[in-house]
Design a protein around this motif. Structure first.
Motif, PDB file in Angstrom:
ATOM      1  N   GLU A 221       5.588  -2.794   0.451  1.00  0.00           N
ATOM      2  CA  GLU A 221       5.428  -4.117  -0.155  1.00  0.00           C
ATOM      3  C   GLU A 221       4.097  -4.237  -0.885  1.00  0.00           C
ATOM      4  OE1 GLU A 221       5.949  -6.693   3.166  1.00  0.00           O
ATOM      5  OE2 GLU A 221       8.155  -6.581   3.126  1.00  0.00           O
ATOM      6  N   THR A 222       3.049  -3.671  -0.296  1.00  0.00           N
ATOM      7  CA  THR A 222       1.729  -3.697  -0.940  1.00  0.00           C
ATOM      8  C   THR A 222       1.753  -2.903  -2.239  1.00  0.00           C
ATOM      9  OG1 THR A 222       0.635  -3.890   1.213  1.00  0.00           O
ATOM     10  CG2 THR A 222      -0.723  -3.163  -0.634  1.00  0.00           C
ATOM     11  N   LEU A 223       2.363  -1.734  -2.210  1.00  0.00           N
ATOM     12  CA  LEU A 223       2.456  -0.905  -3.419  1.00  0.00           C
ATOM     13  C   LEU A 223       3.274  -1.609  -4.493  1.00  0.00           C
ATOM     14  CD1 LEU A 223       3.115   2.553  -1.712  1.00  0.00           C
ATOM     15  CD2 LEU A 223       1.001   1.850  -2.861  1.00  0.00           C
ATOM     16  N   GLY A 224       4.407  -2.185  -4.096  1.00  0.00           N
ATOM     17  CA  GLY A 224       5.252  -2.873  -5.063  1.00  0.00           C
ATOM     18  C   GLY A 224       4.544  -4.041  -5.712  1.00  0.00           C
ATOM     19  N   LYS A 225       3.781  -4.783  -4.918  1.00  0.00           N
ATOM     20  CA  LYS A 225       3.063  -5.953  -5.437  1.00  0.00           C
ATOM     21  C   LYS A 225       1.996  -5.541  -6.445  1.00  0.00           C
ATOM     22  CE  LYS A 225       0.028  -9.725  -3.937  1.00  0.00           C
ATOM     23  NZ  LYS A 225      -0.618 -10.392  -2.759  1.00  0.00           N
ATOM     24  N   HIS A 226       1.220  -4.512  -6.144  1.00  0.00           N
ATOM     25  CA  HIS A 226       0.107  -4.116  -7.007  1.00  0.00           C
ATOM     26  C   HIS A 226       0.550  -3.285  -8.208  1.00  0.00           C
ATOM     27  CE1 HIS A 226      -2.358  -5.422  -3.579  1.00  0.00           C
ATOM     28  NE2 HIS A 226      -3.365  -5.465  -4.426  1.00  0.00           N
ATOM     29  N   LEU A 227       1.615  -2.509  -8.039  1.00  0.00           N
ATOM     30  CA  LEU A 227       2.041  -1.611  -9.113  1.00  0.00           C
ATOM     31  C   LEU A 227       3.218  -2.155  -9.908  1.00  0.00           C
ATOM     32  CD1 LEU A 227       1.718   1.817  -7.263  1.00  0.00           C
ATOM     33  CD2 LEU A 227       0.089   0.740  -8.808  1.00  0.00           C
ATOM     34  N   GLY A 228       3.826  -3.242  -9.437  1.00  0.00           N
ATOM     35  CA  GLY A 228       4.910  -3.852 -10.190  1.00  0.00           C
ATOM     36  C   GLY A 228       6.132  -2.972 -10.339  1.00  0.00           C
TER      37      GLY A 228
END
Length: 325
Positions: A221-228
């Motif tokens: 979730e953190t990766l998805g949020k920051h990397l779109g």
């Protein structure tokens, strides 16, 4: 109890036409929500309002839509969005057909005027033809952009449907196939990362596999949020493959480093007994595709991720540089 059903596109359009509501995404979502009957209180409120043949107004739709929808899961989440996107694509096809038909008709009329007109009218007729061409080009360009946007939305829906519900990531086969697909379509516009959960062994031994899976989910979730991106998948060994469609590897590296700091800055706890897990970090390797083959670029990024782990973790190794030590 309301029956659960999956509305067909024709049913939704008929509902909108009955109430003389425009065919737009908000109205489509409203109609789908009512006809699907997955939210009993919402469906009952709409049914009570339209009882006796009363037509819904824009104000009714806005007021009823403001109520929070019942939580959806799995394909329940995907189905209404897939239906909406399908109708959007149909609308684009219809608009493109209409645009080209109009363009052809206007050019034919202008060409007739050009043949039959007077020499002094030449400039005005040619100017009209150029204006028609420019207008058609702008309309078709906008349609092309919208089509690309819808394509991205469809791929995101596919990823949602394929995710492991426990970890919130794609299986290895799915994320690797996605990487192969985007490399084939735009080999120069891809940045790839492999991220490793540094504390996986400690977490697994101390707290068990279920807690570790939740930490992986939080990481995704953190990766998805920051990397779109929704293209995040498990490739084994508590490593995640992340595919980002971008042409600026430095910018992606900076966002990945922001994700690293945000993730390691959290204090996690076990949900069942509130035990403190403490801080958890990840390390990763990142590289642009640069038109390399699937095997070559994946091997390169896995090697970079290995360097980051060997260096003590909690760092990002970018092809040609190191960041976030």
């Amino acid at each position: 109890m309301a029956d659960r059903s999956t509305p067909r596109s024709g049913d939704v359009l008929k509902f909108l036409d009955t109430h003389r509501l425009d065919h737009n995404p908000d109205h489509y979502a409203f109609a789908w929500r009512y006809l699907a009957k997955r939210d009993p209180s919402f469906s009952s409120a709409v049914a009570e309002l339209i009882d006796g043949g009363v037509r819904l107004s824009e104000r009714d739709v806005a007021r009823l839509s403001a109520s929070a929808p019942a939580p959806l899961r799995g394909t329940d989440t995907v189905a209404p969005e897939l239906e909406r996107i399908s109708l959007d694509i149909l609308a684009i096809i219809t608009a493109a057909s209409g645009e080209t038909t109009t363009f052809g008709r206007e050019l034919t009329l202008a060409a007739t005027d050009l043949i039959q007109g007077k020499p002094e009218d030449l400039r005005a007729i040619v100017g009209r033809m150029i204006a028609y061409s420019s207008q058609a080009e702008q309309s078709l360009t906008a349609m092309s952009r919208r089509t690309q946007q819808l394509y991205g939305e469809l791929r995101a829906l596919v990823h949602i449907a394929q995710r492991d519900p426990a970890r919130g990531v794609l299986p290895r086969e799915a994320v690797e196939q996605h990487l192969r697909d985007v490399l084939a379509m735009q080999p120069g516009g891809i940045v790839i990362a492999v991220v490793t959960l540094d504390d996986a062994r400690r977490l697994r031994v101390s707290y068990g596999e279920a807690v570790t899976a939740r930490v992986v989910r939080a990481l995704a979730e953190t990766l998805g949020k920051h990397l779109g991106t929704t293209a995040i998948g498990d490739i084994g060994g508590y490593r995640l493959l992340v595919v980002v469609e971008a042409t600026d590897p430095d910018g992606v590296a900076a966002r990945l480093n922001d994700a690293r700091m945000a993730f390691s800055g959290r204090t996690m706890r076990v949900r069942e007994d509130d035990r403190e897990i403490g801080t958890v970090s990840f390390s990763g390797g990142l590289a642009p595709a640069r038109s390399r083959s699937f095997e070559v670029v994946l091997q390169a990024v896995v090697a970079l991720a290995g360097q980051a782990t060997a260096g003590g973790g909690d760092m990002i190794v970018v092809e040609g540089a190191v960041t976030g030590v």
